[in-house]
Scaffold this active site. Sequence first.
Site, PDB file in Angstrom:
ATOM      1  N   LYS A   1       0.812  -0.700   0.059  1.00 30.18           N
ATOM      2  CA  LYS A   1      -0.090   0.443   0.323  1.00 30.18           C
ATOM      3  C   LYS A   1       1.112   1.263   0.198  1.00 30.18           C
ATOM      4  CE  LYS A   1      -1.001   0.882   4.712  1.00 30.18           C
ATOM      5  NZ  LYS A   1      -2.073   0.692   5.656  1.00 30.18           N
TER       6      LYS A   1
ATOM      7  N   LYS B   1      -7.534  -6.031   0.128  1.00 30.18           N
ATOM      8  CA  LYS B   1      -8.062  -5.592   1.202  1.00 30.18           C
ATOM      9  C   LYS B   1      -8.549  -4.257   0.568  1.00 30.18           C
ATOM     10  CE  LYS B   1      -5.182  -4.348   4.606  1.00 30.18           C
ATOM     11  NZ  LYS B   1      -3.743  -4.161   4.938  1.00 30.18           N
TER      12      LYS B   1
END
Length: 220
Positions: A27, A89
């Site tokens: 991320k 996610k």
Amino acid sequence: MKVLVSVRDAHEAALVARAGVDFIDLKEPSRGALGGLPVDTIAALRRQIRQDAPTTPVTATIGDWPAEALDEITERVLRVADTGVDQVKVGVERGPGALALLDRLATLKATGTPVVPVLIADDGIDPARLRLAAAGGFAAVMLDTADKRGGSLLDRVPAADLQHFIATIRATGALAGLAGALRLEEIPTLRRLGADFAGFRSAVCGGGGRDRLSWRCWSF
């Protein structure tokens, strides 16, 4: 309890692979709580990690999106999943679009897309989101916070509520994960709560920031 560490580039991915963490998460923290990396970067990092740590599961975020952006979220989930990561996610904020988003994620999961909902819990755990997430057939469900300056998840959500979340998710056979400005000294508490895994970023960065991982901080 297993440990997830979020990384943003090849250097950080190599660090955590050598450290032997249980999950490596891809991320870009400068872009928000679940800030997304470019899809090409995710694909390249996933290939690198497969070489450096072949058996370590790799997860990736899609970026921060409003729950109402169902089509955009779906497209992004599918593109990230196509990179070969083990789980994608997706943040689910409290709000009117949250339940529709969880329904969409459950449909993606049912059709073979490996997706994990991340319930944003700055203001506590919403029972309706928790019920729907528990019923979605996901491999895992997480809690996280959007505002990392507001303290650790453990500071913001009562222990009894966290235990209820963990018990509810684990009763379905899924893994229950906690994240949100967690501190290394909270690891014993996280273990007592019964979390299956906990996610870290700022705690393993030099100076306690979120910009640069430092192996010197790691004491798992």
